[in-house]
Design a protein around this motif. Structure first.
Motif, PDB file in Angstrom:
ATOM      1  N   ALA A  25       0.853  -1.204   0.000  1.00 59.20           N
ATOM      2  CA  ALA A  25       0.000   0.000   0.000  1.00 59.20           C
ATOM      3  C   ALA A  25       0.882   1.244   0.000  1.00 59.20           C
ATOM      4  N   ASN A  26       0.617   2.184   0.892  1.00 56.56           N
ATOM      5  CA  ASN A  26       1.457   3.389   0.942  1.00 56.56           C
ATOM      6  C   ASN A  26       2.384   3.358   2.154  1.00 56.56           C
ATOM      7  N   VAL A  27       2.565   2.167   2.742  1.00 56.64           N
ATOM      8  CA  VAL A  27       3.408   2.027   3.922  1.00 56.64           C
ATOM      9  C   VAL A  27       4.853   1.712   3.542  1.00 56.64           C
ATOM     10  N   VAL A  28       5.046   0.707   2.692  1.00 59.83           N
ATOM     11  CA  VAL A  28       6.377   0.303   2.237  1.00 59.83           C
ATOM     12  C   VAL A  28       6.393   0.393   0.719  1.00 59.83           C
ATOM     13  N   GLY A  29       7.311   1.163   0.191  1.00 59.40           N
ATOM     14  CA  GLY A  29       7.382   1.339  -1.258  1.00 59.40           C
ATOM     15  C   GLY A  29       8.046   0.174  -1.955  1.00 59.40           C
ATOM     16  N   PRO A  30       7.830   0.049  -3.260  1.00 56.90           N
ATOM     17  CA  PRO A  30       8.474  -1.013  -4.029  1.00 56.90           C
ATOM     18  C   PRO A  30       9.966  -0.737  -4.224  1.00 56.90           C
ATOM     19  N   SER A  31      10.696  -1.761  -4.600  1.00 51.15           N
ATOM     20  CA  SER A  31      12.103  -1.568  -4.938  1.00 51.15           C
ATOM     21  C   SER A  31      12.516  -2.612  -5.968  1.00 51.15           C
ATOM     22  N   ILE A  32      13.500  -2.230  -6.773  1.00 53.63           N
ATOM     23  CA  ILE A  32      14.055  -3.128  -7.773  1.00 53.63           C
ATOM     24  C   ILE A  32      15.575  -3.100  -7.627  1.00 53.63           C
ATOM     25  N   CYS A  33      16.161  -4.289  -7.403  1.00 52.62           N
ATOM     26  CA  CYS A  33      17.607  -4.442  -7.325  1.00 52.62           C
ATOM     27  C   CYS A  33      18.040  -5.321  -8.489  1.00 52.62           C
ATOM     28  N   PHE A  34      19.105  -4.919  -9.174  1.00 50.64           N
ATOM     29  CA  PHE A  34      19.627  -5.701 -10.295  1.00 50.64           C
ATOM     30  C   PHE A  34      21.141  -5.709 -10.219  1.00 50.64           C
ATOM     31  N   ASP A  35      21.733  -6.880 -10.220  1.00 49.78           N
ATOM     32  CA  ASP A  35      23.190  -7.054 -10.169  1.00 49.78           C
ATOM     33  C   ASP A  35      23.794  -6.301  -8.979  1.00 49.78           C
ATOM     34  N   ASP A  36      23.107  -6.400  -7.827  1.00 47.74           N
ATOM     35  CA  ASP A  36      23.525  -5.799  -6.557  1.00 47.74           C
ATOM     36  C   ASP A  36      23.510  -4.268  -6.567  1.00 47.74           C
ATOM     37  N   THR A  37      22.720  -3.672  -7.449  1.00 53.25           N
ATOM     38  CA  THR A  37      22.543  -2.215  -7.499  1.00 53.25           C
ATOM     39  C   THR A  37      21.056  -1.907  -7.398  1.00 53.25           C
ATOM     40  N   ILE A  38      20.694  -1.035  -6.478  1.00 51.14           N
ATOM     41  CA  ILE A  38      19.299  -0.622  -6.339  1.00 51.14           C
ATOM     42  C   ILE A  38      18.975   0.308  -7.504  1.00 51.14           C
ATOM     43  N   LEU A  39      18.009  -0.084  -8.338  1.00 54.18           N
ATOM     44  CA  LEU A  39      17.619   0.732  -9.487  1.00 54.18           C
ATOM     45  C   LEU A  39      16.466   1.670  -9.144  1.00 54.18           C
ATOM     46  N   MET A  40      15.519   1.180  -8.350  1.00 52.47           N
ATOM     47  CA  MET A  40      14.347   1.979  -7.977  1.00 52.47           C
ATOM     48  C   MET A  40      14.030   1.724  -6.505  1.00 52.47           C
ATOM     49  N   SER A  41      13.742   2.807  -5.748  1.00 46.78           N
ATOM     50  CA  SER A  41      13.393   2.659  -4.330  1.00 46.78           C
ATOM     51  C   SER A  41      12.921   4.001  -3.774  1.00 46.78           C
ATOM     52  N   ASN A  42      12.391   3.958  -2.543  1.00 46.12           N
ATOM     53  CA  ASN A  42      12.022   5.194  -1.847  1.00 46.12           C
ATOM     54  C   ASN A  42      13.228   6.101  -1.675  1.00 46.12           C
ATOM     55  N   VAL A  43      14.362   5.511  -1.328  1.00 43.91           N
ATOM     56  CA  VAL A  43      15.578   6.289  -1.082  1.00 43.91           C
ATOM     57  C   VAL A  43      16.019   7.037  -2.338  1.00 43.91           C
ATOM     58  N   LYS A  44      15.913   6.400  -3.491  1.00 45.22           N
ATOM     59  CA  LYS A  44      16.293   7.049  -4.752  1.00 45.22           C
ATOM     60  C   LYS A  44      15.211   8.018  -5.239  1.00 45.22           C
ATOM     61  N   ASN A  45      14.038   7.984  -4.588  1.00 42.78           N
ATOM     62  CA  ASN A  45      12.919   8.869  -4.924  1.00 42.78           C
ATOM     63  C   ASN A  45      12.511   8.752  -6.394  1.00 42.78           C
ATOM     64  N   ASN A  46      12.493   7.526  -6.919  1.00 45.03           N
ATOM     65  CA  ASN A  46      12.117   7.332  -8.323  1.00 45.03           C
ATOM     66  C   ASN A  46      11.038   6.256  -8.487  1.00 45.03           C
ATOM     67  N   ILE A  47      10.206   6.087  -7.454  1.00 44.53           N
ATOM     68  CA  ILE A  47       9.092   5.154  -7.535  1.00 44.53           C
ATOM     69  C   ILE A  47       7.788   5.926  -7.418  1.00 44.53           C
ATOM     70  N   GLY A  48       6.718   5.279  -7.788  1.00 39.03           N
ATOM     71  CA  GLY A  48       5.427   5.928  -7.680  1.00 39.03           C
ATOM     72  C   GLY A  48       4.308   4.914  -7.578  1.00 39.03           C
ATOM     73  N   ARG A  49       3.110   5.432  -7.451  1.00 40.59           N
ATOM     74  CA  ARG A  49       1.919   4.592  -7.386  1.00 40.59           C
ATOM     75  C   ARG A  49       1.711   3.934  -8.739  1.00 40.59           C
TER      76      ARG A  49
END
Length: 74
Positions: A25-49
């Motif tokens: 929901a809006n509690v924990v955001g999604p994330s994508i890790c590829f080859d041990d590098t975070i591509l998308m996450s809350n920390v990178k501020n590049n995710i959305g609904r």
């Protein structure tokens, strides 16, 4: 031992490790890790609904594009 992207075991040689977390929901955001590098996450501020997508070169592992598609609003 530590494995790429926090997986439980290592990938075979000439393979990429990845981990996709959908979020909650809006509690924990999604994330994508590829080859041990975070591509998308809350920390990178590049995710959305909606649908979060990372386009990666299948040979080099290089991130080509990351984007969000808000499928809730239409």
């Amino acid at each position: 031992p530590r494995h790429a992207c926090g997986n439980k075991k290592s990938c075979p040689e000439n393979h990429f490790a990845f981990k996709i977390i959908s979020g909650a929901a809006n509690v924990v955001g999604p994330s994508i890790c590829f080859d041990d590098t975070i591509l998308m996450s809350n920390v990178k501020n590049n995710i959305g609904r909606g649908l979060n997508i990372a386009l990666v070169n299948g040979t080099s592992g290089q991130l080509l594009k990351a984007d969000t598609f808000d499928i809730y609003s239409g």
